[in-house]
Write a protein that holds these residues in place. Sequence first.
Motif, short mmCIF file in Angstrom:
data_model
loop_
_atom_site.label_atom_id
_atom_site.label_comp_id
_atom_site.label_asym_id
_atom_site.label_seq_id
_atom_site.Cartn_x
_atom_site.Cartn_y
_atom_site.Cartn_z
N LEU A 482 0.82 -1.21 0.00
CA LEU A 482 0.00 0.00 0.00
C LEU A 482 0.85 1.26 0.00
CD1 LEU A 482 -2.69 -1.04 2.63
CD2 LEU A 482 -2.95 -1.00 0.15
N ALA A 483 1.99 1.22 0.68
CA ALA A 483 2.83 2.42 0.80
C ALA A 483 4.29 2.02 0.56
CB ALA A 483 2.63 3.07 2.17
N THR A 484 5.10 2.08 1.61
CA THR A 484 6.52 1.77 1.50
C THR A 484 6.94 0.89 2.67
OG1 THR A 484 7.09 3.77 2.73
CG2 THR A 484 7.01 3.95 0.33
N ALA A 485 8.17 0.40 2.59
CA ALA A 485 8.69 -0.39 3.70
C ALA A 485 8.88 0.45 4.95
CB ALA A 485 10.03 -1.02 3.29
N LYS A 486 9.16 1.74 4.78
CA LYS A 486 9.28 2.62 5.94
C LYS A 486 7.96 2.76 6.67
CE LYS A 486 13.19 5.62 4.90
NZ LYS A 486 13.62 7.03 4.72
N ALA A 487 6.87 2.81 5.91
CA ALA A 487 5.55 2.91 6.54
C ALA A 487 5.25 1.68 7.36
CB ALA A 487 4.48 3.12 5.47
N ARG A 488 5.66 0.54 6.87
CA ARG A 488 5.43 -0.70 7.63
C ARG A 488 6.21 -0.69 8.94
NH1 ARG A 488 7.79 -6.59 7.08
NH2 ARG A 488 6.84 -7.44 8.96
N VAL A 489 7.48 -0.21 8.89
CA VAL A 489 8.29 -0.14 10.10
C VAL A 489 7.68 0.85 11.09
CG1 VAL A 489 10.55 0.48 10.99
CG2 VAL A 489 10.36 -0.82 8.88
N ALA A 490 7.24 2.00 10.59
CA ALA A 490 6.63 2.99 11.48
C ALA A 490 5.36 2.45 12.13
CB ALA A 490 6.33 4.27 10.70
N MET A 491 4.54 1.73 11.36
CA MET A 491 3.31 1.17 11.92
C MET A 491 3.63 0.12 12.97
SD MET A 491 0.04 1.70 11.54
CE MET A 491 -0.05 2.38 9.88
N GLU A 492 4.63 -0.69 12.71
CA GLU A 492 5.00 -1.71 13.69
C GLU A 492 5.52 -1.08 14.98
OE1 GLU A 492 7.71 -5.80 13.93
OE2 GLU A 492 7.43 -4.72 12.03
N VAL A 494 4.60 1.84 16.16
CA VAL A 494 3.42 2.38 16.86
C VAL A 494 2.71 1.28 17.63
CG1 VAL A 494 1.15 3.42 16.51
CG2 VAL A 494 3.12 4.34 15.31
N ILE A 495 2.58 0.11 17.01
CA ILE A 495 1.86 -1.00 17.65
C ILE A 495 2.64 -1.55 18.84
CG2 ILE A 495 0.99 -3.34 17.30
CD1 ILE A 495 0.37 -2.59 14.42
N VAL A 496 3.95 -1.73 18.67
CA VAL A 496 4.75 -2.40 19.70
C VAL A 496 5.06 -1.48 20.87
CG1 VAL A 496 6.94 -3.54 20.15
CG2 VAL A 496 5.70 -4.03 18.05
N THR A 497 5.45 -0.24 20.58
CA THR A 497 5.91 0.66 21.63
C THR A 497 4.80 1.45 22.28
OG1 THR A 497 6.34 2.47 20.07
CG2 THR A 497 8.12 0.87 20.45
N GLY A 498 3.65 1.62 21.61
CA GLY A 498 2.57 2.39 22.20
C GLY A 498 2.83 3.88 22.23
N ARG A 499 3.79 4.36 21.45
CA ARG A 499 4.07 5.80 21.43
C ARG A 499 3.06 6.50 20.54
NH1 ARG A 499 5.78 5.97 25.82
NH2 ARG A 499 4.94 3.86 25.79
N ARG A 500 2.95 7.80 20.71
CA ARG A 500 2.07 8.58 19.85
C ARG A 500 2.61 8.54 18.41
NH1 ARG A 500 3.05 11.59 24.49
NH2 ARG A 500 1.21 11.86 25.85
N PRO A 501 1.74 8.58 17.41
CA PRO A 501 2.23 8.54 16.02
C PRO A 501 3.21 9.65 15.69
CG PRO A 501 -0.12 8.08 16.09
CD PRO A 501 0.26 8.48 17.48
N ILE A 502 2.97 10.85 16.21
CA ILE A 502 3.87 11.95 15.91
C ILE A 502 5.24 11.72 16.54
CG2 ILE A 502 3.10 13.28 17.90
CD1 ILE A 502 4.23 14.63 14.48
N GLU A 503 5.28 11.02 17.67
CA GLU A 503 6.56 10.73 18.32
C GLU A 503 7.36 9.69 17.54
OE1 GLU A 503 4.84 11.59 22.83
OE2 GLU A 503 5.20 9.55 22.14
#
Length: 844
Positions: A482-492, A494-503
């Motif tokens: 759908l996007a890029t490999a970087k987007a997948r890493v960023a989403m993972e 967010v899921i694992v660390t529970g940080r805010r998306p902007i962080e």
Amino acid sequence: MNTGLAQGLHLVAPEPTPSTPPADEATLRSLGYEAGIQVLMPSPGGPVFDLRICRVQACEATGRMTAKTMGMCRSCLDGYRRCGLGSVEEFAARPRVASRVEFENLLCAICRAPGHERALEAYGLCEDHLVDFRRRLKEVPKLTRVRYRSLDDVAPLPTVALCAVGCCAAPVSSAANELCRGHKRAWMRHCAKRGQSAGDLLAQRRWASLAYLPPSRWLDLAGLVPSFRDELLVGLVATAELGGRISFTEIRAVVNTAVRHRLHHLVDWTAASEETPTGRRAADWLAACHRRAMSSPETERNLDTWDLRIWGFPKGRVRFGGISQPWLQQLAKAWAFADVPTRARDSIAASTTRYVGAVAAMSASLARRPDRGADPEVLGRLDIERFLDDVLAKQHQGEWSAAVSTGVLARARVVLSWASEAGYLDPGSCGFVLDPTFAIRAADVPRSTRCKRGRPEEEPGKAYTPSQMAVFVEQLPAIEGLATAKARVAMELVIVTGRRPIEICQLRADCLRYDLSEREDGAQVRHPQLRYYATKVRRWHTIYVDEATAALLQGIIEHARRSFPGVPDPDLCLFPRRNNSRYGRVPAGSGWLTKVFSAWRRLPPIAECLRGRDVDARLYDFRHAFAQRHADAGVPIDVLQELMGHAVADSTRHYYEISRERRRQAVGVMRKFRFDRNGVLVDAGRRELLDHEYQRAGLAGVAVPLGECSHPSMLRPGDQRCPVRYRCMGCPAFSTSVDRLPELRAYLDELLRSRESILASDLAEWAKEDAMPMEDEIDQVEHLVARAEELLVQLPSNQRIEVDNAIAVYRAMRDEIRDRAATPVVLRVRMNGAPVNLAPSTTP
């Protein structure tokens, strides 16, 4: 090459003007500026100019070479369109055909013999023959070129020299020239663009020493006024530091116009270049960059419009022109000067702009006075009430909403309060006396109607369920499509660390760190940590992550370093903005990740698992799921508060929930696993609890260490007292459950450690006997631990999951009650008194 060229031309670098400090030499070298010869020769792929070499073989032209031009320069693109070839690769592989006339056709018609080659100037003659032909034409008016060439005294002249351009082997036309015909015309065009004289021999030699390169590869800055050249270089350095891009063609237009009009400053360029718009945007940008480099917060504070880049912000302006009263404008500037440095540098300080806008609204209200509010000493409470009425009128007229009106009053109150508390309104500081009643009180600001905290008890939670999280994790590889490999890493992350998306989007290359600890055998263990900037509280936080997450971070860090080599790790973003990224220094916004999540959640597997969810799925809900997952695991509220990065525990409680249905379900499950001191189940019923039974279960006992007590004296309100010394393990009113298994094990370990330590001590025998834990108590606790373990082992796998969830709810309920209690609950023990019958049927 450039050093030898500078020595050959005997050029000396000009001294910088006192008004402009010299630009950073390292940055200038990266831009391709040679100070010795005052020439700008940017290398392909360098900063600012974004030049690329033409993809056609043997073509050295440079330019933007975008996808629109198929990676070719304009000349090659025109040739490709004329040739009619269908394949761009086939055209690019062909050697480029020279467009010049052949060498023999450029020679003088008379001087063609070997050793006599001279370039033609006009009429097929070299310059010396042309001068002689024109002299004889005055004597013989009917003399033609053909008859002139047939004269006996007209003979070939010896060759003078070759063209001064290093890559050109064509001869010159006479001893007075140093260039061949083609390069002489190119030199004339160069002088016409810059408005300089073509007879300047030194400038011609400078041009000839650089003409071996295509015109798009270099730019001569020697003709500029020193002050203009210094400002231009400072502006280019500032642009490189900001990661901006400027077309080299526009820079060429700026330089040529400045040489033509002998401009001294960049700000004069726009007025002198009315004949052409090319380069206007570049000149304005470079002038602004130079002004920022020469400015400081102290010099900026006196202006009516502040450029926030001077404070280190990526962009933004604060305008004070809407404040018409001079005294109020100075007050707003003093407040903003103290407020702007406190703002986070990754924002645009929009909050400061809103505060100044609130003061501007007050200024518009004061302008309705006869004196237009220019005299602050005559202002009072009446003017504040008029301002309050104006704000209320705008709200009633529909110009402002209730939230905007409340925000304007609140921000104006903050500015006035600061001026009073900081001593700005002291007569010695401001020069006037302001009435103390000219202030906005707390009662003047309406309370916000927006509820920021709390939700109804029956409102569904925002956290994703474990089954939904499993589907999310399973569908992570689909993000790359759908996007890029970087987007997948960023989403993972967010899921694992529970940080805010902007962080997550603002992570830097130095975010992964390690904490060292030493084991008993002396070996050191590295524990990975994630360091991030908490945007809400504006401070740095660190949390521990597992090895898999650390490996994921290390991979994206290495990718960022390869993509932007030379950028320091504290400035290098892991997820940089695609456009105007300052070469990896500007992070992407959370909106990018939100769009990826919106497309991701529409995939059939994810849409199916989200069907029936009462609230819309959001990217931020992964943070709620992180808190809910740890709360269900029994993480204490203070630890969870630290994991979430909250300043107060009350904020953490709103990220997870224990709803009434979950509580009721947990009570219904756990009542089947409650047993007394003998290990006998108290209620072995299998039916669901009725409403009155659920209420009775909640009133059946009070919490005591390791379980509950149902004795009537403990259930009465007021001063609850245990009638005997603490002996819950032998009391018939005591009961416990499998959710107390960790506490029972801990208490058993404590008893065993106490026994061993007392036996190994040097106490007297009577002291050991008095302090020694009773063997019966140890046996009783061991019996309760074994009974709880037995009940859990006998459960089928499907029921074990249900019981584990109920245990998590029970433990979270106890933590919540304990943390919200104003004072800790203390069990008071009465040491003396008559024996009391502790049977449950005893009436107090």
